[in-house]
Scaffold this active site. Sequence first.
Site, PDB file in Angstrom:
ATOM      1  N   HIS A 150       0.810  -1.216   0.000  1.00 49.27           N
ATOM      2  CA  HIS A 150       0.000   0.000   0.000  1.00 49.27           C
ATOM      3  C   HIS A 150       0.846   1.269   0.000  1.00 49.27           C
ATOM      4  CE1 HIS A 150      -3.820   1.738  -0.177  1.00 49.27           C
ATOM      5  NE2 HIS A 150      -4.387   1.288   0.932  1.00 49.27           N
ATOM      6  N   ASP A 189      -2.122   2.145  -4.817  1.00 48.80           N
ATOM      7  CA  ASP A 189      -3.390   2.576  -4.249  1.00 48.80           C
ATOM      8  C   ASP A 189      -4.429   1.467  -4.374  1.00 48.80           C
ATOM      9  OD1 ASP A 189      -2.361   5.059  -3.637  1.00 48.80           O
ATOM     10  OD2 ASP A 189      -2.965   5.934  -5.564  1.00 48.80           O
TER      11      ASP A 189
END
Length: 424
Positions: free
Chosen positions: A394, A398
């Site tokens: 992450h 995204d």
Amino acid sequence: MSEYTVKLPDVGEGVAEAEIVEWHVAVGDTVDEDDAIVDVMSDKATIELPSPVAGVVRWLAGDVGDVIAVGASLFQIEVDPGAPAGSTSVTTPVVADGVPDDAALSPPSGLTPVIAEPPETAAAGSRAPSKGSRPTAAPAVRARARDMGVDLGALEGTGPDGRVTHGDLDALLRSTARAAPARPATPAGDDTVEDVKVTGLRRNIAERMQASKRRIPHFTYVEEVDVTEVERLRRELNETRSELQPKLSLLPFLMRAVVLGVREHPGMNARFLDEDGIVRRHTAVHLGIAVQTDRGLMVPVVKHAGALDVWASAGEVARLSAAARTAKISLDELTGSTITITSLGALGGIVSTPVINAPEVAIVGVNKIVDRPVYVGDTLVRRQIMNLSSSFDHRVIDGADAAAFVQTVRRVLETPALLFAAVP
């Protein structure tokens, strides 16, 4: 009489040390040239080291789980210990690479030799063989006898020249089983505790998984995929395949779908060098395929997967999996992956949260296929459904991009004709 001291060789890729994962011999064992002595493991692969000469093992450097530096001494073999004076045996101590080493006559400093157990501390029921009556047996047979608590000196070997064989140990087990009284049932409330040292590949996996979870904020996205049509295609291709073509599982189709997915979403086919602050995106797709072995999880790499059709993909996976399970896989075949696929097959469960194979940024997890009632328009039909559980780094991916990638993979699997689209 002479001694050979074998040192840990350079195993490549700048590896400075390796872990002892298994000794195949004990001090005092007689070995032949090329007999397996020890397995050592770097952070990439396990290597079996053989004896360069025939002789008797005089000392072993370290226990299973100990880490040894490249160039450090591992074991010492005494050559022709019973040779009479004036024999032609070399008297200059040498190491495995042929370089003289005056220190080879004694264990090197800083290493604790593994000493053979003295007779007075031997396990109950064992009997130390008298001097000059040492039985002949291969190292593997000696190791098995030690595990069984069997004194080889008490056995009459049936092999050539009285050599004790595995068959002799099997015969002993059968005779012992017939003579042994029935074992009592385990009492209720048994509080037995077994300590299992985490070593070798298992420790390497633990360290890598810990580092991955500690450094990478994982984002896991799960989507169900209707694999009815691709499963129908798979069965038809298997029914018409030639004898030279491998049998297809779902994996080669998923590999192809991932290749097509990263063509549309190149950010998934990358490695994040976080210490340098660089995301290195790759054009070529080098697919890591997680494989379960007797020694733990390994990830062989299918290089340039984009250039392979489903048949070639299946053949390469079969070759790499067999090499991994038999410990014959090379270091190059375990490195360089850009994205990984992991699956537990029929045990895949409904959902999983796979751990990223750092420094990659994405891993695609496959769950089991189940039959479910699904509405197709207004009609309720039976379809084959499989979940994809995929995790992403992450920090650099995204959630929306991760979801879009998985949706592309799903679309390709649900429309099998797309699997045969050209990939640049």
